[in-house]
Design an enzyme around this catalytic site. Structure first.
Site, PDB file in Angstrom:
ATOM      1  N   LYS A 111      53.408  22.555  60.412  1.00  0.00           N
ATOM      2  CA  LYS A 111      52.196  23.353  60.611  1.00  0.00           C
ATOM      3  C   LYS A 111      52.451  24.578  61.480  1.00  0.00           C
ATOM      4  O   LYS A 111      51.904  25.648  61.209  1.00  0.00           O
ATOM      5  CB  LYS A 111      51.095  22.488  61.215  1.00  0.00           C
ATOM      6  CG  LYS A 111      50.589  21.473  60.179  1.00  0.00           C
ATOM      7  CD  LYS A 111      49.173  21.059  60.363  1.00  0.00           C
ATOM      8  CE  LYS A 111      48.742  20.131  59.230  1.00  0.00           C
ATOM      9  NZ  LYS A 111      48.683  18.717  59.650  1.00  0.00           N
ATOM     10  N   LYS A 194      54.447  15.497  39.762  1.00  0.00           N
ATOM     11  CA  LYS A 194      53.286  14.662  39.951  1.00  0.00           C
ATOM     12  C   LYS A 194      52.029  15.496  39.852  1.00  0.00           C
ATOM     13  O   LYS A 194      52.013  16.650  40.252  1.00  0.00           O
ATOM     14  CB  LYS A 194      53.366  14.104  41.380  1.00  0.00           C
ATOM     15  CG  LYS A 194      53.199  12.618  41.500  1.00  0.00           C
ATOM     16  CD  LYS A 194      53.634  12.152  42.875  1.00  0.00           C
ATOM     17  CE  LYS A 194      52.472  12.108  43.835  1.00  0.00           C
ATOM     18  NZ  LYS A 194      52.867  11.643  45.169  1.00  0.00           N
ATOM     19  N   LYS A 197      50.691  17.893  42.760  1.00  0.00           N
ATOM     20  CA  LYS A 197      51.793  18.275  43.636  1.00  0.00           C
ATOM     21  C   LYS A 197      51.936  19.804  43.721  1.00  0.00           C
ATOM     22  O   LYS A 197      52.002  20.371  44.792  1.00  0.00           O
ATOM     23  CB  LYS A 197      53.103  17.661  43.128  1.00  0.00           C
ATOM     24  CG  LYS A 197      54.202  17.698  44.147  1.00  0.00           C
ATOM     25  CD  LYS A 197      54.442  16.362  44.768  1.00  0.00           C
ATOM     26  CE  LYS A 197      55.150  16.467  46.101  1.00  0.00           C
ATOM     27  NZ  LYS A 197      55.782  15.226  46.470  1.00  0.00           N
TER      28      LYS A 197
END
Ligand code: TRP
Length: 330
Positions: A111, A194, A197
């Site tokens: 982050k 996926k 994703k």
């Protein structure tokens, strides 16, 4: 019977991948264990959402999870911020969390790399809040994906430190948990990986997508240049479409297209048309429920009030005992 806790992030719409993965897991567990599921609205504040967006996103997840099959009678479904005991336990837990270990946390490092302009203390202590969410109900099982494993490990460290410091076995260790059978992996429409994703617009089918949108997305799904020779192995993008088909269609339909493929006479357009219609049929009852529930404010309020009540009861009990262990005079 285990005590299970899981937090739901209030971002984005639910897609088919969530439906066959996490949600299925929740739905099965709610009948077999003591389950606490909550919308993690406090965690969402790290990104400073606008009040109206914030409110709407919490409501949206609540509606969609209910529509997908979470049963507020079977589990305890609540909003994180409706439990004042969570921030209190979070404050206490901060005393047993070291700044060094929080700074080393992978999700924190990620982050600060992505948002160097908003490295707030809430981000740093995100794992402490998450630990408070879990141990406020003394949960032993937490149904989360691989990406949350480190947070769970930190929760276990806080628990063990607390227990050791106060010479108690009060908090049990929480561990990751997935409902028995292998989780179904749902591929996306972009030919690899996926569902959900990649950020790409057309990769995921959302449960609330209207039929027209579903048709458009499926018709644009990646395939390959052609069926090749009879008996030839399926390419990955085509195998993905068959995979999706097997989730929403009848066995006969799947067998029919398999045969067409093996004989190398398959037309991908036909396969996609069928897939789109079967996804539409499969998701129609959920869309209907979304409409029904979102129009019923009374019901939503009732669900949240009941969930909050049940969850606060459990949380208050824990906090009372924790305060006694720490030595507060009441
Ligand atoms: N961190 C979790 C996620 O990003 C959400 C979450 C918050 C959570 N508190 C939790 C999950 C407690 C399990 C238990 O998905």
């Amino acid at each position: 019977m285990e005590t299970v806790v899981s937090g739901i992030r209030s971002t984005g719409h639910l897609h088919l991948g969530n439906y066959f993965g996490a949600i299925r897991n929740f739905i099965q567990m709610q009948h077999e264990h003591q389950c606490y599921f909550f919308i993690a609205d406090l965690h969402a504040l790290t990104t400073h959402p606008k009040p109206e967006d914030f409110r709407q996103s919490v409501r949206k997840v609540l509606v969609e999870y209910l529509a997908a099959g979470l049963d507020p009678e079977a589990c305890t479904l609540y909003i994180q911020s409706d439990l004042p005991q969570i921030p209190e336990l979070y404050l206490l837990l901060n005393m047993y969390a070291y700044v060094g270990e929080l700074e080393r946390c992978t999700s924190f490092k990620e982050k600060i790399r992505k948002h160097p302009d908003n490295i707030n203390a809430g981000l740093l202590t995100y794992p402490v809040l998450m630990a408070a969410d879990i141990i406020i109900h003394k949960a032993t099982k937490v149904p989360v994906g691989k990406d949350q494993e480190q947070h769970l490990e930190m929760a276990r460290n806080f628990v063990n430190r607390f227990n050791h410091l106060y010479q108690t076995e009060y908090f049990p260790e929480p561990h990751a948990y997935n409902f028995g059978k292998e989780l179904v992996k749902v591929p996306g429409l972009d030919g690899s990986g996926k569902m959900g994703k990649s950020e790409g617009e057309g990769n995921a089918i959302f449960l609330v997508d209207e039929p027209e949108v579903i048709r458009k997305k499926v018709m644009r799904a990646v395939t390959d240049t052609g069926p090749g020779n009879p008996g030839q192995e399926m390419s990955e993008p085509v195998a993905n479409l068959f995979n999706l088909l097997s989730l929403v269609s009848t066995k006969d339909t799947v067998d029919y297209f398999k045969e067409q493929h093996d004989k190398a006479i398959i037309r991908y357009g036909d396969l996609k048309k069928q897939l789109a219609e079967d996804i539409i049929m499969f998701t129609a009852p959920i869309r209907e429920k979304v409409r029904e529930i979102s129009a019923n404010d009374d019901y939503l309020e009732q669900v949240i009030a009941l969930g909050g009540l049940k969850a606060r009861e459990s949380a208050a009990r824990t906090l009372k005992e924790v305060r006694a262990i720490i030595g507060f005079t009441n």
